[in-house]
Design a protein around this motif. Sequence first.
Motif, PDB file in Angstrom:
ATOM      1  N   GLY A   1      -6.960  -4.996   5.511  1.00  0.00           N
ATOM      2  CA  GLY A   1      -6.498  -3.894   5.387  1.00  0.00           C
ATOM      3  C   GLY A   1      -7.013  -3.005   4.072  1.00  0.00           C
ATOM      4  O   GLY A   1      -7.621  -3.518   3.281  1.00  0.00           O
ATOM      5  N   ASP A   2      -7.027  -1.622   4.316  1.00  0.00           N
ATOM      6  CA  ASP A   2      -7.479  -0.763   3.251  1.00  0.00           C
ATOM      7  C   ASP A   2      -6.429   0.124   2.829  1.00  0.00           C
ATOM      8  O   ASP A   2      -5.824   0.822   3.860  1.00  0.00           O
ATOM      9  CB  ASP A   2      -8.902  -0.051   3.879  1.00  0.00           C
ATOM     10  CG  ASP A   2      -9.535   0.563   3.153  1.00  0.00           C
ATOM     11  OD1 ASP A   2      -8.991   0.931   1.898  1.00  0.00           O
ATOM     12  OD2 ASP A   2     -10.752   1.010   3.397  1.00  0.00           O
ATOM     13  N   PRO A   3      -6.408   0.099   1.375  1.00  0.00           N
ATOM     14  CA  PRO A   3      -6.694  -0.233   0.197  1.00  0.00           C
ATOM     15  C   PRO A   3      -6.413  -1.560  -0.292  1.00  0.00           C
ATOM     16  O   PRO A   3      -6.821  -1.934  -1.494  1.00  0.00           O
ATOM     17  CB  PRO A   3      -6.710   0.815  -0.527  1.00  0.00           C
ATOM     18  CG  PRO A   3      -5.293   1.461  -0.215  1.00  0.00           C
ATOM     19  CD  PRO A   3      -5.076   1.353   1.088  1.00  0.00           C
ATOM     20  N   GLU A   4      -5.556  -2.373   0.254  1.00  0.00           N
ATOM     21  CA  GLU A   4      -5.087  -3.437  -0.289  1.00  0.00           C
ATOM     22  C   GLU A   4      -5.828  -4.528  -0.565  1.00  0.00           C
ATOM     23  O   GLU A   4      -6.110  -5.217  -1.313  1.00  0.00           O
ATOM     24  CB  GLU A   4      -4.046  -4.254   0.701  1.00  0.00           C
ATOM     25  CG  GLU A   4      -2.720  -3.220   0.988  1.00  0.00           C
ATOM     26  CD  GLU A   4      -2.863  -2.704   2.469  1.00  0.00           C
ATOM     27  OE1 GLU A   4      -3.611  -2.087   2.767  1.00  0.00           O
ATOM     28  OE2 GLU A   4      -2.047  -2.849   3.232  1.00  0.00           O
TER      29      GLU A   4
ATOM     30  N   ARG B   1      -7.474  -7.272  11.206  1.00  0.00           N
ATOM     31  CA  ARG B   1      -8.652  -7.034  10.128  1.00  0.00           C
ATOM     32  C   ARG B   1      -8.091  -7.033   8.811  1.00  0.00           C
ATOM     33  O   ARG B   1      -6.987  -6.602   8.693  1.00  0.00           O
ATOM     34  CB  ARG B   1      -9.596  -5.755  10.731  1.00  0.00           C
ATOM     35  CG  ARG B   1      -8.899  -4.663  11.177  1.00  0.00           C
ATOM     36  CD  ARG B   1      -8.222  -3.747  10.167  1.00  0.00           C
ATOM     37  NE  ARG B   1      -7.446  -2.833  10.761  1.00  0.00           N
ATOM     38  CZ  ARG B   1      -6.639  -1.908   9.850  1.00  0.00           C
ATOM     39  NH1 ARG B   1      -6.719  -1.953   8.695  1.00  0.00           N
ATOM     40  NH2 ARG B   1      -5.724  -1.155  10.277  1.00  0.00           N
TER      41      ARG B   1
ATOM     42  N   ASN C   1      -2.218  -6.096  12.225  1.00  0.00           N
ATOM     43  CA  ASN C   1      -3.475  -5.309  12.354  1.00  0.00           C
ATOM     44  C   ASN C   1      -4.480  -6.566  12.489  1.00  0.00           C
ATOM     45  O   ASN C   1      -4.174  -7.869  12.184  1.00  0.00           O
ATOM     46  CB  ASN C   1      -4.020  -4.565  11.210  1.00  0.00           C
ATOM     47  CG  ASN C   1      -3.173  -3.308  11.183  1.00  0.00           C
ATOM     48  OD1 ASN C   1      -2.725  -2.744  12.225  1.00  0.00           O
ATOM     49  ND2 ASN C   1      -2.585  -2.893  10.261  1.00  0.00           N
TER      50      ASN C   1
ATOM     51  N   ASP D   1       0.684  -1.307   0.003  1.00  0.00           N
ATOM     52  CA  ASP D   1       0.080   0.075  -0.079  1.00  0.00           C
ATOM     53  C   ASP D   1       1.020   1.200   0.238  1.00  0.00           C
ATOM     54  O   ASP D   1       2.140   1.243   0.255  1.00  0.00           O
ATOM     55  CB  ASP D   1      -1.065   0.021   1.103  1.00  0.00           C
ATOM     56  CG  ASP D   1      -0.302   0.304   2.673  1.00  0.00           C
ATOM     57  OD1 ASP D   1       0.976  -0.063   2.803  1.00  0.00           O
ATOM     58  OD2 ASP D   1      -0.959   0.520   3.629  1.00  0.00           O
TER      59      ASP D   1
ATOM     60  N   GLY E   1      -4.818   7.231   5.467  1.00  0.00           N
ATOM     61  CA  GLY E   1      -5.400   5.976   5.717  1.00  0.00           C
ATOM     62  C   GLY E   1      -4.856   4.878   4.637  1.00  0.00           C
ATOM     63  O   GLY E   1      -5.254   3.854   4.721  1.00  0.00           O
TER      64      GLY E   1
ATOM     65  N   TYR F   1      -3.340  -9.474   9.772  1.00  0.00           N
ATOM     66  CA  TYR F   1      -2.633  -8.564   8.973  1.00  0.00           C
ATOM     67  C   TYR F   1      -1.243  -8.141   9.389  1.00  0.00           C
ATOM     68  O   TYR F   1      -1.057  -7.623  10.340  1.00  0.00           O
ATOM     69  CB  TYR F   1      -3.325  -7.366   8.646  1.00  0.00           C
ATOM     70  CG  TYR F   1      -3.014  -6.170   8.018  1.00  0.00           C
ATOM     71  CD1 TYR F   1      -1.669  -5.730   7.947  1.00  0.00           C
ATOM     72  CD2 TYR F   1      -4.011  -5.219   7.223  1.00  0.00           C
ATOM     73  CE1 TYR F   1      -1.007  -4.604   7.357  1.00  0.00           C
ATOM     74  CE2 TYR F   1      -3.476  -4.038   6.822  1.00  0.00           C
ATOM     75  CZ  TYR F   1      -2.193  -3.737   6.805  1.00  0.00           C
ATOM     76  OH  TYR F   1      -1.651  -2.577   6.361  1.00  0.00           O
TER      77      TYR F   1
HETATM   78  N1  GLY Z   1      -3.407  -0.318   4.850  1.00  0.00           N
HETATM   79  C1  GLY Z   1      -3.275   0.223   5.968  1.00  0.00           C
HETATM   80  C2  GLY Z   1      -4.440  -0.165   6.971  1.00  0.00           C
HETATM   81  O1  GLY Z   1      -5.231  -0.748   6.590  1.00  0.00           O
HETATM   82  O2  GLY Z   1      -4.332  -0.090   8.222  1.00  0.00           O
END
Ligand code: GLY
Length: 422
Positions: A288-291, A286, A284, A211, A225, A268
């Motif tokens: 991940g965003d935006p992966e 949960r 993490n 990301d 983010g 994650y």
């Molecule tokens: N890609 C960063 C996050 O979801 O924390």
Amino acid sequence: MRVLVIGSGAREHALLLALRNDPKVDHVVIAPGNAGTAAVAEQRDIDITSAPAVTALARDVEADLVVIGPEVPLVLGVADAVRAAGIACFGPSQDAARIEGSKAFAKDVMAAAGVRTARSEIVDSPADLDAALTRFGPDAGEAAWVVKDDGLAAGKGVVVTADRAAARAHAAGLLDSGHPVLLESFLDGPELSLFCIVDGATVVPLLPAQDFKRVGDGDSGPNTGGMGAYAPLPWLSREAAAGIVTDVVEPVAAELLRRGSRFTGLLYAGLAMTSTGPAVVEFNCRFGDPETQAVLALLESPLGQLLHAAATGGLSEFGALRWRDAAAVTVVLAAENYPGRPRVGDVIVGAEADGVLHAGTARRDDGAVVSAGGRVLSVVGVGDDLNAARADAYRILDSIRLPGSHFRSDIGAAAAEGKIQI
Ligand code: GLY
């Protein structure tokens, strides 16, 4: 199977689309969702940090599976309540979610599991700050100071800088607003995200992704983010990815199990491939965003059945995952002034196109889709290789209009040009 997804971002929009592709999923519900998710799922508006509210909704919609997207409900124990109500839940317990919610817990687990990670110190008093800063960054022979909010900050509490005054100002600002500060040693080498579906000791990796956290091209400007991502990684061999699973993720999952904090959900691993091997930047609890938006665009295996297997103890029998032999790129369209206070309420043109996932959007009474957050849309392009996927993503982006919006033009570019090396 009836699935309830909790969350409101482009990550949840991507989860819904992948779930709908699973022939065994016949109904999807999202809470609270956004203007885009309303078009693909039944939408309910509840307080997703309230365990009773989520559990009541899961019962009301007769969910066979609840998938919790964001970290906040997980850290608050919402998954425990859903499971206690007898409903399968993809998401770790409050106890296991400390791998993201508590930096001290995560470091302790990694130390016990023998996993390499950045050296760190927590500073909770302004009186200790200057002395602590001298033990990190260029003062300690490292490239930069890494200053983090020691709590959930959605990526925005991080400053990486070689300027001591800037590092100090960020840390002092966090301390002034009552947030303890985490100082970390700087890890060199390209970063990657490896998402693993985990139940207890069973670990099933998804495709590795990368990301882009800074707001501007060439990794300039403040952290966000996440402004984009791509998958898979042409610069990471299958053997190296498998090594991360066996040397990093499996030992951490096993250590959590040993402590009685069984992890069930998405683990994650955020890593840096340093000159001396992989080292963990953070875990993490949960997707991940935006992966996620890029990774799920390539998944051929049925996502609902996969997440249900993890939630019900059947993950070890699920078998190998199937992937499209292709590449995916996601580019985030952000509102004016993001990651500062974003401008909202502007009409978006083109938000319904294929490959467009919604994050900060809402539908106005007159039917128009308007911006309602900092990261507004995620555009996902897919192609035979990274160049083709990039071209596809930027072609879709070109058809969207949002006044004042901005995006990065270099997502996946260095990898496509073969410029990333370990
Ligand atoms: N890609 C960063 C996050 O979801 O924390």
